[in-house]
Design a protein around this motif. Structure first.
Motif, PDB file in Angstrom:
ATOM      1  N   THR A  40       0.968  -1.196   0.089  1.00  0.00           N
ATOM      2  CA  THR A  40      -0.083  -0.057  -0.103  1.00  0.00           C
ATOM      3  C   THR A  40       1.019   1.303  -0.059  1.00  0.00           C
ATOM      4  OG1 THR A  40      -1.852  -1.312   1.214  1.00  0.00           O
ATOM      5  CG2 THR A  40      -1.959   1.091   1.230  1.00  0.00           C
ATOM      6  N   VAL A  41       0.766   2.087  -0.874  1.00  0.00           N
ATOM      7  CA  VAL A  41       1.435   3.371  -1.176  1.00  0.00           C
ATOM      8  C   VAL A  41       0.518   4.693  -0.676  1.00  0.00           C
ATOM      9  CG1 VAL A  41       2.686   4.897  -2.805  1.00  0.00           C
ATOM     10  CG2 VAL A  41       2.768   2.287  -2.812  1.00  0.00           C
ATOM     11  N   PHE A  42       1.081   5.237  -0.038  1.00  0.00           N
ATOM     12  CA  PHE A  42       0.155   6.397   0.708  1.00  0.00           C
ATOM     13  C   PHE A  42       1.042   7.691   0.065  1.00  0.00           C
ATOM     14  CE2 PHE A  42      -0.331   3.164   3.770  1.00  0.00           C
ATOM     15  CZ  PHE A  42      -1.810   3.121   3.821  1.00  0.00           C
ATOM     16  N   VAL A  43       0.281   8.474  -0.695  1.00  0.00           N
ATOM     17  CA  VAL A  43       1.298   9.710  -1.166  1.00  0.00           C
ATOM     18  C   VAL A  43       0.480  11.210  -0.702  1.00  0.00           C
ATOM     19  CG1 VAL A  43       2.278   8.566  -3.190  1.00  0.00           C
ATOM     20  CG2 VAL A  43       0.121   9.494  -3.456  1.00  0.00           C
ATOM     21  N   LYS A  44       1.222  12.055  -0.804  1.00  0.00           N
ATOM     22  CA  LYS A  44       0.877  13.445  -0.327  1.00  0.00           C
ATOM     23  C   LYS A  44       0.252  13.945  -1.493  1.00  0.00           C
ATOM     24  CE  LYS A  44       2.708  17.647   1.813  1.00  0.00           C
ATOM     25  NZ  LYS A  44       3.826  18.383   2.411  1.00  0.00           N
ATOM     26  N   ASP A  45       0.872  13.766  -2.874  1.00  0.00           N
ATOM     27  CA  ASP A  45       0.169  14.288  -3.937  1.00  0.00           C
ATOM     28  C   ASP A  45       0.078  13.041  -5.106  1.00  0.00           C
ATOM     29  OD1 ASP A  45      -0.554  15.698  -6.193  1.00  0.00           O
ATOM     30  OD2 ASP A  45       1.079  17.367  -5.849  1.00  0.00           O
ATOM     31  N   LEU A  46      -1.039  12.800  -5.469  1.00  0.00           N
ATOM     32  CA  LEU A  46      -1.217  11.900  -6.685  1.00  0.00           C
ATOM     33  C   LEU A  46      -0.752  12.087  -7.861  1.00  0.00           C
ATOM     34  CD1 LEU A  46      -2.229   8.781  -6.453  1.00  0.00           C
ATOM     35  CD2 LEU A  46      -4.453   9.814  -7.275  1.00  0.00           C
ATOM     36  N   ASN A  47      -0.434  13.497  -8.036  1.00  0.00           N
ATOM     37  CA  ASN A  47       0.525  13.864  -9.189  1.00  0.00           C
ATOM     38  C   ASN A  47       1.609  13.216  -9.408  1.00  0.00           C
ATOM     39  OD1 ASN A  47      -1.571  15.588 -10.511  1.00  0.00           O
ATOM     40  ND2 ASN A  47      -1.240  17.273  -8.872  1.00  0.00           N
ATOM     41  N   ASP A  48       2.238  12.814  -8.334  1.00  0.00           N
ATOM     42  CA  ASP A  48       3.489  11.987  -8.062  1.00  0.00           C
ATOM     43  C   ASP A  48       3.539  10.728  -8.600  1.00  0.00           C
ATOM     44  OD1 ASP A  48       4.978  14.505  -7.367  1.00  0.00           O
ATOM     45  OD2 ASP A  48       4.408  14.030  -5.105  1.00  0.00           O
ATOM     46  N   PHE A  49       2.334  10.210  -9.017  1.00  0.00           N
ATOM     47  CA  PHE A  49       2.178   8.681  -9.454  1.00  0.00           C
ATOM     48  C   PHE A  49       3.211   8.139 -10.149  1.00  0.00           C
ATOM     49  CE2 PHE A  49      -0.142   5.367 -11.500  1.00  0.00           C
ATOM     50  CZ  PHE A  49      -0.660   4.581 -10.691  1.00  0.00           C
ATOM     51  N   ASN A  50       3.309   8.995 -11.373  1.00  0.00           N
ATOM     52  CA  ASN A  50       4.379   8.470 -12.291  1.00  0.00           C
ATOM     53  C   ASN A  50       5.744   8.442 -11.993  1.00  0.00           C
ATOM     54  OD1 ASN A  50       2.476   7.938 -14.159  1.00  0.00           O
ATOM     55  ND2 ASN A  50       2.451  10.176 -15.106  1.00  0.00           N
ATOM     56  N   GLN A  58      -3.856   8.898  -2.388  1.00  0.00           N
ATOM     57  CA  GLN A  58      -3.467  10.153  -1.809  1.00  0.00           C
ATOM     58  C   GLN A  58      -4.027  10.399  -0.533  1.00  0.00           C
ATOM     59  OE1 GLN A  58      -3.520  13.731  -4.322  1.00  0.00           O
ATOM     60  NE2 GLN A  58      -4.542  14.874  -2.799  1.00  0.00           N
ATOM     61  N   VAL A  59      -3.415  10.716   0.316  1.00  0.00           N
ATOM     62  CA  VAL A  59      -3.915  11.173   1.966  1.00  0.00           C
ATOM     63  C   VAL A  59      -3.541  12.639   2.189  1.00  0.00           C
ATOM     64  CG1 VAL A  59      -3.362   8.777   2.533  1.00  0.00           C
ATOM     65  CG2 VAL A  59      -1.638  10.616   2.688  1.00  0.00           C
ATOM     66  N   ALA A  60      -4.468  13.405   3.066  1.00  0.00           N
ATOM     67  CA  ALA A  60      -4.413  14.480   3.560  1.00  0.00           C
ATOM     68  C   ALA A  60      -2.876  14.888   3.994  1.00  0.00           C
ATOM     69  CB  ALA A  60      -5.379  14.905   4.521  1.00  0.00           C
ATOM     70  N   LYS A  61      -2.614  14.033   5.022  1.00  0.00           N
ATOM     71  CA  LYS A  61      -1.336  14.295   5.742  1.00  0.00           C
ATOM     72  C   LYS A  61      -0.583  13.077   5.879  1.00  0.00           C
ATOM     73  CE  LYS A  61       0.860  17.446   8.591  1.00  0.00           C
ATOM     74  NZ  LYS A  61       1.086  18.938   8.695  1.00  0.00           N
ATOM     75  N   LEU A  62       0.650  12.791   5.947  1.00  0.00           N
ATOM     76  CA  LEU A  62       1.439  11.689   6.545  1.00  0.00           C
ATOM     77  C   LEU A  62       2.557  12.319   7.786  1.00  0.00           C
ATOM     78  CD1 LEU A  62       2.651  10.378   2.968  1.00  0.00           C
ATOM     79  CD2 LEU A  62       1.213   9.168   4.948  1.00  0.00           C
ATOM     80  N   ALA A  79       5.640  13.580   5.457  1.00  0.00           N
ATOM     81  CA  ALA A  79       6.408  13.213   4.484  1.00  0.00           C
ATOM     82  C   ALA A  79       5.523  13.337   3.124  1.00  0.00           C
ATOM     83  CB  ALA A  79       6.443  11.598   4.796  1.00  0.00           C
ATOM     84  N   VAL A  80       6.216  13.005   2.157  1.00  0.00           N
ATOM     85  CA  VAL A  80       5.714  12.907   0.727  1.00  0.00           C
ATOM     86  C   VAL A  80       5.165  11.288   0.402  1.00  0.00           C
ATOM     87  CG1 VAL A  80       6.999  14.918  -0.094  1.00  0.00           C
ATOM     88  CG2 VAL A  80       7.814  12.563  -0.563  1.00  0.00           C
ATOM     89  N   ILE A  81       5.715  10.570   1.063  1.00  0.00           N
ATOM     90  CA  ILE A  81       5.202   9.040   0.758  1.00  0.00           C
ATOM     91  C   ILE A  81       5.555   8.174   1.889  1.00  0.00           C
ATOM     92  CG2 ILE A  81       7.619   8.462   0.146  1.00  0.00           C
ATOM     93  CD1 ILE A  81       6.058   6.772  -2.321  1.00  0.00           C
ATOM     94  N   GLU A  82       4.637   7.170   2.169  1.00  0.00           N
ATOM     95  CA  GLU A  82       4.857   6.269   3.085  1.00  0.00           C
ATOM     96  C   GLU A  82       4.363   4.889   2.438  1.00  0.00           C
ATOM     97  OE1 GLU A  82       3.372   4.899   7.533  1.00  0.00           O
ATOM     98  OE2 GLU A  82       2.510   6.655   6.422  1.00  0.00           O
ATOM     99  N   ILE A  83       5.094   3.723   2.545  1.00  0.00           N
ATOM    100  CA  ILE A  83       4.892   2.496   1.945  1.00  0.00           C
ATOM    101  C   ILE A  83       4.777   1.450   2.921  1.00  0.00           C
ATOM    102  CG2 ILE A  83       5.305   0.744  -0.009  1.00  0.00           C
ATOM    103  CD1 ILE A  83       7.088   3.186  -1.223  1.00  0.00           C
ATOM    104  N   GLU A  84       3.936   0.375   2.887  1.00  0.00           N
ATOM    105  CA  GLU A  84       3.663  -0.762   3.850  1.00  0.00           C
ATOM    106  C   GLU A  84       3.748  -1.920   2.712  1.00  0.00           C
ATOM    107  OE1 GLU A  84       0.342   0.117   6.117  1.00  0.00           O
ATOM    108  OE2 GLU A  84      -0.920  -1.120   4.518  1.00  0.00           O
ATOM    109  N   ALA A  85       4.065  -3.112   3.268  1.00  0.00           N
ATOM    110  CA  ALA A  85       4.016  -4.260   2.645  1.00  0.00           C
ATOM    111  C   ALA A  85       3.745  -5.671   3.299  1.00  0.00           C
ATOM    112  CB  ALA A  85       5.588  -4.352   2.156  1.00  0.00           C
TER     113      ALA A  85
END
Length: 125
Positions: free
Chosen positions: A76-86, A107-111, A115-121
Motif C-alpha cells: 500500500t502506497v500513501f502519497v501526499k500528492d497523486l500527481n507524483d504517481f508516475n 493520496q492522503v491529506a497528511k502523513l 512526508a511525501v510518501i509512506e509504503i507498507e508491505a
C-alpha cells in the motif's frame, strides 16, 4: 499462532507505539515506512528519492525477518500528492522487475512528519 516482532537497526525505529514489522505464521507485515534516510536520520522529501528510501527501509525489515522483496505480495502506497504517481512508479518498478505485487496507491491529506510518501508491505517468508 504467536507473533514475532521484527526489530532492525537497518531501518528507522518506530516513531510511535508500533513495531517495524510483525511475523505471524509465514507472513511478514511491515509498518508503513516513511522515507527516512537510515544513514543520516533525515526525512527525504524529493519524491523519487523518497520512494527509494521507503522501499529500502522495507527491504531492511524483510531481510531481518528472513525474507526479501521478491516475496512481497501486497503493498500500500500513501502519497501526499497523486500527481507524483508516475515518479513513484518509475522508482517502484526498479524494485519489482517481474511479477510485481498487488498494490493500492492513495493520496492522503497528511502523513507523519509531513512526508511525501509512506509504503507498507506484506510478504511471505
Amino acid at each position: 499462532m504467536s507473533k514475532i516482532v521484527i526489530d532492525t537497526k537497518n531501518a528507522p525505529g518506530a516513531i510511535g507505539p508500533y513495531s517495524q514489522g510483525i511475523i505471524v505464521g509465514n507472513l511478514v507485515y511491515t509498518s508503513g515506512q516513511l522515507p527516512i534516510d537510515i544513514a543520516t536520520g533525515e526525512l527525504v522529501q524529493e519524491v523519487k528519492s523518497a520512494t527509494k528510501a521507503s522501499l529500502d527501509n522495507i527491504k531492511a525489515i524483510l531481510e531481518e525477518a528472513g525474507t526479501s522483496m521478491d516475496n512481497i505480495f501486497k503493498t500500500t502506497v500513501f502519497v501526499k500528492d497523486l500527481n507524483d504517481f508516475n515518479a513513484v512508479n518509475e522508482v517502484y518498478a526498479t524494485y519489482f522487475k517481474s511479477n510485481p505485487p498487488a498494490r493500492s496507491c492513495v493520496q492522503v491529506a497528511k502523513l507523519p512528519k509531513d512526508a511525501v510518501i509512506e509504503i507498507e508491505a506484506i510478504a511471505v517468508l
